[in-house]
Design a protein around this motif. Sequence first.
Motif, PDB file in Angstrom:
ATOM      1  N   THR A 125     -10.895  -1.812  -1.898  1.00 46.67           N
ATOM      2  CA  THR A 125      -9.644  -2.503  -1.952  1.00 46.67           C
ATOM      3  C   THR A 125      -9.101  -2.438  -0.463  1.00 46.67           C
ATOM      4  O   THR A 125      -8.196  -3.107  -0.110  1.00 46.67           O
ATOM      5  CB  THR A 125      -8.691  -2.028  -2.849  1.00 46.67           C
ATOM      6  OG1 THR A 125      -8.285  -0.620  -2.799  1.00 46.67           O
ATOM      7  CG2 THR A 125      -9.175  -2.337  -4.217  1.00 46.67           C
ATOM      8  N   GLU A 158       0.831  -1.233   0.021  1.00 43.61           N
ATOM      9  CA  GLU A 158      -0.151   0.101  -0.014  1.00 43.61           C
ATOM     10  C   GLU A 158       0.918   1.151  -0.063  1.00 43.61           C
ATOM     11  O   GLU A 158       0.636   2.254  -0.780  1.00 43.61           O
ATOM     12  CB  GLU A 158      -0.907   0.099   1.238  1.00 43.61           C
ATOM     13  CG  GLU A 158      -1.977  -0.963   1.133  1.00 43.61           C
ATOM     14  CD  GLU A 158      -1.741  -2.444   1.622  1.00 43.61           C
ATOM     15  OE1 GLU A 158      -0.440  -2.478   2.100  1.00 43.61           O
ATOM     16  OE2 GLU A 158      -2.289  -3.373   1.421  1.00 43.61           O
ATOM     17  N   TYR A 175      -3.182  -2.199  -8.530  1.00 43.09           N
ATOM     18  CA  TYR A 175      -3.298  -2.487  -7.233  1.00 43.09           C
ATOM     19  C   TYR A 175      -4.429  -3.335  -6.901  1.00 43.09           C
ATOM     20  O   TYR A 175      -4.338  -4.652  -6.394  1.00 43.09           O
ATOM     21  CB  TYR A 175      -3.316  -1.472  -6.240  1.00 43.09           C
ATOM     22  CG  TYR A 175      -3.415  -1.765  -4.716  1.00 43.09           C
ATOM     23  CD1 TYR A 175      -2.532  -2.256  -4.013  1.00 43.09           C
ATOM     24  CD2 TYR A 175      -4.725  -1.751  -4.122  1.00 43.09           C
ATOM     25  CE1 TYR A 175      -2.601  -2.291  -2.649  1.00 43.09           C
ATOM     26  CE2 TYR A 175      -4.749  -2.123  -2.953  1.00 43.09           C
ATOM     27  CZ  TYR A 175      -3.556  -2.595  -2.095  1.00 43.09           C
ATOM     28  OH  TYR A 175      -3.801  -3.020  -0.736  1.00 43.09           O
ATOM     29  N   LYS A 234      -3.788  -6.816  -8.345  1.00 45.44           N
ATOM     30  CA  LYS A 234      -3.090  -7.504  -7.425  1.00 45.44           C
ATOM     31  C   LYS A 234      -3.547  -8.088  -6.350  1.00 45.44           C
ATOM     32  O   LYS A 234      -3.469  -9.339  -5.837  1.00 45.44           O
ATOM     33  CB  LYS A 234      -1.845  -6.632  -7.252  1.00 45.44           C
ATOM     34  CG  LYS A 234      -0.787  -7.356  -6.311  1.00 45.44           C
ATOM     35  CD  LYS A 234      -0.085  -8.068  -7.346  1.00 45.44           C
ATOM     36  CE  LYS A 234       1.243  -8.933  -6.354  1.00 45.44           C
ATOM     37  NZ  LYS A 234       2.118  -9.518  -7.482  1.00 45.44           N
ATOM     38  N   GLN A 235      -4.833  -7.276  -5.879  1.00 48.85           N
ATOM     39  CA  GLN A 235      -5.539  -7.926  -4.773  1.00 48.85           C
ATOM     40  C   GLN A 235      -6.508  -8.929  -5.214  1.00 48.85           C
ATOM     41  O   GLN A 235      -7.097  -9.450  -4.211  1.00 48.85           O
ATOM     42  CB  GLN A 235      -6.394  -6.788  -3.959  1.00 48.85           C
ATOM     43  CG  GLN A 235      -5.213  -5.456  -3.609  1.00 48.85           C
ATOM     44  CD  GLN A 235      -4.272  -6.238  -2.408  1.00 48.85           C
ATOM     45  OE1 GLN A 235      -3.139  -6.283  -2.640  1.00 48.85           O
ATOM     46  NE2 GLN A 235      -5.091  -6.630  -1.295  1.00 48.85           N
TER      47      GLN A 235
END
Length: 431
Positions: free
Chosen positions: A315, A2, A37, A40-41
């Motif tokens: 997210t 993060e 991101y 990726k999660q």
Amino acid sequence: MEVLTIGIFCALLIICIITGKSILYALLAGLIIFGLYGKKQGYSWRQISRMALQGVWKVKNILLTFILIGMLTALWRQAGTIPAIICYTVHLIKPSTFLLMTFLLNCLISVLTGTALGTAATIGVVCATMASALGIPSWMTGGAILSGVYFGDRCSPVSTSALLVAELTETGIYTNIKNMIKSALAPFTITCILYLTVSIQLHGKTEMPDLGHAFGSEFRLSWIALLPAAVILLLSVVQAGVKIAMIASIVTAIPVCIGLQNMAFTELPELLLNGFHSTDVTVAAMLNGGGITSMLKVGAIVCISSSYSGIFQATGILNGFQKMVCLLADRTKPYFAVLVTSILTSVMACNQTLAIMLTDQLCSRTEPDKLRFANNLEDSAVIIAPLVPWSIACAVPLTAAGAPGYSVLFAVFLYLLPLCDLVLKKITALL
């Protein structure tokens, strides 16, 4: 992960500032970065797109309002409303009260128009021109202008920032304005006293220039030109809807443009779309602008910024930062936590809109009362962003007024507002 993602985004913002590129490039890149991101999660691109659209949908009303504001600012210029206000009020300015009246006039126009940048580009330019003629230091004038334009930008019923805060916090704008007026009373009074005290120490060189002659060649200056402003003020007082007030003012301004200023009806679409443009160099420098196209950039910033909020919420990329902010709020006070956060987001975001949205995202859990939280946002992110020299909120008004960057040192109201808030809340806590 993060921290790295946020860090890359901040780096892109800084690069845009250093190279002088539009901040929209960094925001678009940020959208891709935060999308990656999310990927990726474990989210699909379809889910990420839905997250972004949900964020934009949250501010759909303000995007429509932007269109109305663009139309309104163009019509007020063409109808002679802004020139009439300037000409009828400019006689109140005397060399011994110059800084005070500069502050008050910019407050007035910004409350009427709801735009700090538009106010700086109109009455702000006029005040800067007068300051040059009177030998008043430009950095002092710039500070007074900056204070004034964000007084109205903060609490006007047609202000994009005030509307954005109301939309994000799900509160009523008129209730927010009442609370903002209360919290602004003390700093506003102190600011007036300070500007008057400094003005008395200054020695003007000449009397004020005749702006009636400059505007008289382009407009028919009459009380009729004030009707669009009177309509929006009246409807604001009776708390009619913001859109209703703006539409009513637009409807009032159109016949004034045609009947009083002799504008051809066929020119109306061009005016509404691209704004007012004068062939007179003097008038153009003070009044050119407005129109729907003038709101495209801020609209794009809000769209992209709001898409972040949808991705952030789904997210949980900001959860760690939110916990830190909540911890700070528990150990101090909610407003102090919001203020500290807004300083960091303003430095990072480089524009007022994104600073407001990031502060809201990070601090929404610090204050359960929505009205109090809305006021905390208004007394922090909205007025801190203009104090960051590399922020659009600071650079554009000062550039329009031809004032140096260090004018922020004399933007007294913007410093006093959070300071008075902190003192007042401290006293309240002790009692």
